[in-house]
Design an enzyme around this catalytic site. Structure first.
Site, PDB file in Angstrom:
ATOM      1  N   CYS A   1       0.807  -1.231   0.000  1.00  0.00           N
ATOM      2  CA  CYS A   1       0.000   0.000   0.000  1.00  0.00           C
ATOM      3  C   CYS A   1       0.834   1.272   0.000  1.00  0.00           C
ATOM      4  O   CYS A   1       0.284   2.368  -0.145  1.00  0.00           O
ATOM      5  CB  CYS A   1      -0.924   0.012   1.220  1.00  0.00           C
ATOM      6  SG  CYS A   1      -0.043   0.122   2.798  1.00  0.00           S
TER       7      CYS A   1
ATOM      8  N   ARG B   1      -8.991   1.905  12.065  1.00  0.00           N
ATOM      9  CA  ARG B   1      -8.147   1.512  10.923  1.00  0.00           C
ATOM     10  C   ARG B   1      -9.033   1.340   9.701  1.00  0.00           C
ATOM     11  O   ARG B   1      -9.705   0.325   9.550  1.00  0.00           O
ATOM     12  CB  ARG B   1      -7.406   0.211  11.240  1.00  0.00           C
ATOM     13  CG  ARG B   1      -6.359  -0.191  10.203  1.00  0.00           C
ATOM     14  CD  ARG B   1      -5.696  -1.514  10.601  1.00  0.00           C
ATOM     15  NE  ARG B   1      -4.558  -1.846   9.755  1.00  0.00           N
ATOM     16  CZ  ARG B   1      -3.324  -1.413   9.955  1.00  0.00           C
ATOM     17  NH1 ARG B   1      -3.067  -0.607  10.974  1.00  0.00           N
ATOM     18  NH2 ARG B   1      -2.342  -1.772   9.145  1.00  0.00           N
TER      19      ARG B   1
END
Length: 366
Positions: free
Chosen positions: A90, A172
């Protein structure tokens, strides 16, 4: 087992959904899908030697397909599988990075997943990444991903889910992407319209609204107040907030306090931890709301590696195996880079139920 010319053949799976765990890290996808039931891992890919050591401490990988570098994966040597899953790197899309996207070599690793899917056509795909993937380069990056999967014949759905809604006190946000060849799956795995295990409190101004049987439907809790963690998703209970005092102790561990503290100047107290990062073991941060510590005896301390792994949904007996083979620094990195196990488990249960309905077999127990 290995067949002719090094081709792997997996036998005896019945109605079980076989999956390949790409960019596996320490195995958050595998742990979540194993908990969901009806899944068996037939191989994995991971390039970090320390994460791989933790993975093998957690799982029996004997006889499974394995490769270190996804770019060298040969589809012809892979076992039969029904699900290709993984959190492709990511950093190329994260707001915390340089956001070079496909200009970063790590950003192109998605196309390794697409290459394997094109060659083997598994029934399902399950990918995870940061929400920044959706907006990177004005949305063109994500459009390219959708176009690639559409060309392979997959229906695709996605949703940004927050770990705090799945039974762990960590904020998150991650985007989860589901691909399926059978269009009857549409709308049955995603979206999640309600939280599966909502936290006891959410931030609102200076206080935290905790569900209670009041006219407003909640009561504000402040740092130092105690909160009854029972019945977290209902507002039919009264007296869940104790202002400055603890509730009567019982044999159940159902009492909590607002104990997370930001690791920066002028910190806020929060009911849930900030999003974990791979650098969770650093000290005071320059930016507000970037990392959490714990208020302990009027001092702020860092979260321990065990606490970070717990915030990712790992249970203590599994954490023991990780900490036995890795350093503290690597444990922080592995927790911050991982996927939240509880979220994967929830998605896995839905996927297994849909697969059972469409293809026969028993759905996992709720």
């Amino acid at each position: 087992m290995a067949g002719d010319a090094g081709v792997f053949v997996w036998e005896g799976c019945g109605k079980t959904i076989r999956f390949i765990d790409m960019f596996a890290g320490i195995g958050g996808f595998r742990e979540g899908l194993t908990r969901a039931g009806s899944f068996v891992c037939v191989g994995h890919c991971e390039c970090d030697k320390y994460a791989e050591r933790s993975y093998r401490a957690l799982f029996d990988c004997k006889g499974e397909w394995y490769i270190e570098d996804a770019r060298k994966a040969d589809p012809a040597t892979m076992p039969d599988f029904d699900l290709l899953c993984g959190g492709f790197p990511c950093q190329a899309f994260s707001l915390a990075g340089r956001r070079q996207g496909f200009g970063d070599p790590r950003g192109t690793l998605f196309f390794e997943l697409a290459r394997l899917a094109e060659a083997r056509h598994p029934r399902y795909l399950l990918f995870e990444n940061v929400p920044g993937l959706l907006s990177h380069d004005g949305g063109r990056t994500f459009a390219a991903i959708l176009d690639a999967l559409d060309r392979l014949g997959y229906g695709v759905e996605w949703q940004v889910l927050n770990s705090k809604d799945f039974g762990v006190p960590q904020s998150r946000r991650r985007v989860y992407i589901i691909g399926f060849l059978d269009r009857r799956c549409a709308g049955k795995i995603l979206p999640f319209t309600t939280a599966t295990a909502a936290p006891a409190a959410r931030r609102l101004g200076e206080g935290f609204p905790v569900k209670e049987a009041t006219k407003t439907g909640y009561k504000l809790a402040y740092p130092g107040d105690s909160i009854d963690l029972g019945y977290t998703t209902t507002n039919t209970r009264r007296g869940r907030v104790g202002h400055g005092i603890a509730h009567t102790l019982t044999t159940s561990p159902n009492q909590g306090v607002l104990c997370f503290v930001d690791m920066n100047e002028n910190p806020d107290c929060t009911a849930i931890a900030r999003c974990l990062t791979a650098k969770q073991n650093s000290g005071i941060h320059n930016h507000k709301r970037e990392a959490s510590g714990v208020l302990c005896r009027n001092r702020i301390r860092r979260l321990t590696p065990r606490e970070c792994l717990r915030l990712q949904g790992w249970q203590d007996d599994r954490i023991d195996k990780i900490l036995a083979v890795t350093s503290e620094a690597q444990a922080y990195k592995q927790a911050g880079n991982g996927v939240t196990v509880n979220v994967v488990e929830a998605i896995g249960r839905r996927l297994a139920a849909v697969d059972a309905a469409l293809n026969g077999g028993a759905a996992p127990a709720p």
